[in-house]
Design an enzyme around this catalytic site. Sequence first.
Site, PDB file in Angstrom:
ATOM      1  N   HIS A  29      -9.485   7.391 -20.672  1.00 55.71           N
ATOM      2  CA  HIS A  29     -10.108   6.086 -20.853  1.00 55.71           C
ATOM      3  C   HIS A  29     -11.240   5.892 -19.848  1.00 55.71           C
ATOM      4  O   HIS A  29     -12.167   5.116 -20.099  1.00 55.71           O
ATOM      5  CB  HIS A  29      -9.075   4.962 -20.659  1.00 55.71           C
ATOM      6  CG  HIS A  29      -8.090   4.847 -21.775  1.00 55.71           C
ATOM      7  ND1 HIS A  29      -6.984   5.652 -21.860  1.00 55.71           N
ATOM      8  CD2 HIS A  29      -8.058   4.029 -22.857  1.00 55.71           C
ATOM      9  CE1 HIS A  29      -6.299   5.323 -22.948  1.00 55.71           C
ATOM     10  NE2 HIS A  29      -6.925   4.350 -23.563  1.00 55.71           N
TER      11      HIS A  29
ATOM     12  N   ASP B 129     -10.349   9.393 -31.219  1.00 58.12           N
ATOM     13  CA  ASP B 129      -9.818   8.330 -30.372  1.00 58.12           C
ATOM     14  C   ASP B 129     -10.953   7.321 -30.196  1.00 58.12           C
ATOM     15  O   ASP B 129     -12.093   7.556 -30.618  1.00 58.12           O
ATOM     16  CB  ASP B 129      -9.357   8.911 -29.036  1.00 58.12           C
ATOM     17  CG  ASP B 129      -8.304   8.042 -28.349  1.00 58.12           C
ATOM     18  OD1 ASP B 129      -8.129   6.870 -28.759  1.00 58.12           O
ATOM     19  OD2 ASP B 129      -7.653   8.529 -27.404  1.00 58.12           O
TER      20      ASP B 129
END
Length: 645
Positions: free
Chosen positions: A235, A319
């Site tokens: 992330h 993702d």
Amino acid sequence: MKKLTKLFLAGMLLLNITTPYYSAQAESEDSINSVDEIIANMTLEEKVVQTLMPDFRNWEVDGEEVGVTELNDDIRQILANYQFGGVILFAENVVETEQTARLVYQLQASQVESDHLPLLIGIDQEGGIVNRLGSGTQLPGNMALGATNDPEYSKLAGDIIGSELKALGINVNFAPSVDINNNPKNPVIGLRSFSSDPEIVSEHGLGYIEGIKEHNVSVAAKHFPGHGDTDVDSHFGLPVVDKSFDELMNNELLPFKAVMDADTDMIMTAHIQFPQLESEMKVSEEDGSDILLPATLSPAILTNLVRDEMAYEGIVITDALNMEAIANNFGEVETSILSKKAGADILLMPVIIRSNDDLALLDKVIQGLVDAVESEDIPMDNIDNSVRRILTLKEELGLLENEFLSQSEDEVVANATGIVGSDMNRANEREISNHAVTLIENTQAALPIQPEADDHVLFITADTNQVPGTEFSIERMRLEESLSSDFTYEILTYNEESQFTDFAEAISQASHVVVYTSMVDESSLAADNFRTAIPQEIFTYAKEQGIQTVQVSINKPYDAVNFTDNDAILISYGYNGMDPTEGGQEPVASFGPNIPAVVEVIFGVTSSEEGPTGQLPVDLPVIKDGVLSPTEVAYPVGYQSEDWN
């Protein structure tokens, strides 16, 4: 010895009692034309937009972002103007059952009103620490499922999740994670993995998927080609896995090969660099450095490996493309183009949309993709094949039937209310969670605690959100008359500001002391970190006072071997809190079942007469001076202590 009755297991899995408003089996003379005919009549821009799946997690209102729980006029107009292939929902969108069912119904109804194709509506409902539904059955998480050592429990977990998503109209679950947690220092996978053993991951992943798909909900196994052996959270940064193709095929890729061979609907990519698979570099927009293409943007991985080597024919979905690891280095337009060129079919969250002002950037992404196709930088076959896979899945889900909204909104709500978080689902959740609890040590016969009249049991938790679950479990057992009401208990909590002296008097007055320990990352294991220092001082002091102690490892299980002077060690594989409506009664909101389960085991309410049945799904490394050993193992996969009284 008390025994928790096994509920609704093999042969008694959840009945598919939903009356869905999408029917994959229904055949209608009025159904939309075939997939190929639909594609033939789409413009290039429509095809491009069909490969995009944004989120509407929050929306800007009076200068502040607020959760989107119903369609506002702005979002409704956006959905009319852009024929997205799908949307992804987050916790802000799915607060409560009726609200969620109405939101999903409104999303699909908006497509019908605009004469658009129905949406793929996705969510990350993994269970455990990644749980979105505010009122659903949370389940204990993948590592707990692995600890049951029984793939039927993973199938049951998938069955529960699938039934609830289906009832709400959510048709895609971005789960399970089939990453192998072979790096105990991993900051983002951890409890989300079934095991550090590829065979265990494969067996439980397949069971979980089978359970979900019984309800005609599609799945996306993630994070390809493996996020388990990393120590960076993608992330925020780009992790590197420097392994050869053969090494990956013998480990990380084994679960993915298993689910691919089982015709799993989607594979979700990982924002991770694999230098032995991909060598192409790009210049970072952030700092001008040369950056190796991560898997999400890699033709060598998404085309050569996925399509050619592994012969996968399903959907490849990225993702979230707005994650810092990708967005900061490549920018939204270039990221989308590179991902499509690499072989991704669906671009997940290519742009953050929080107001109408963000549509300008979305338009740039769409135009960039259109231009790339028109210039043949992206072959037209690439786009057509992606759209064909997307529409084929929609057809399999029954979304291309004219009567997919055959029930009224109120009928859908009534159906969902009877299924989401139902008594049967919660009973199965309780059974699975109890079965996962693992006993590591009990050499001093500290367990089970069988309190006598006037005993005082002290619980010391690692966070205040664990207090309600502890209290709930005790009061529920008392209501069920499986635990005496003659003893007293107290629940305290330690934190970064705590001193050992805060607990000394309470310890001295206790007959038993239970301490929850929580490893967030490797730094938690240092002797001077409060997550280690406070529990260790408690164990040592209690031992000096002749008071037996129980350690409960509630987060990543590796800290189970980091303490001395404790008399017993249990692992729960989860720590999420809860907010019960009243003492001992089943709460309405979603809650973490791990803490209530381990409290049951502490007092002898177990899945077997012989005691806790959980087995380690990961190796527990030796810890020296707060550092996890890369080579020495204290307890191996499959271990469970049999020291139960």
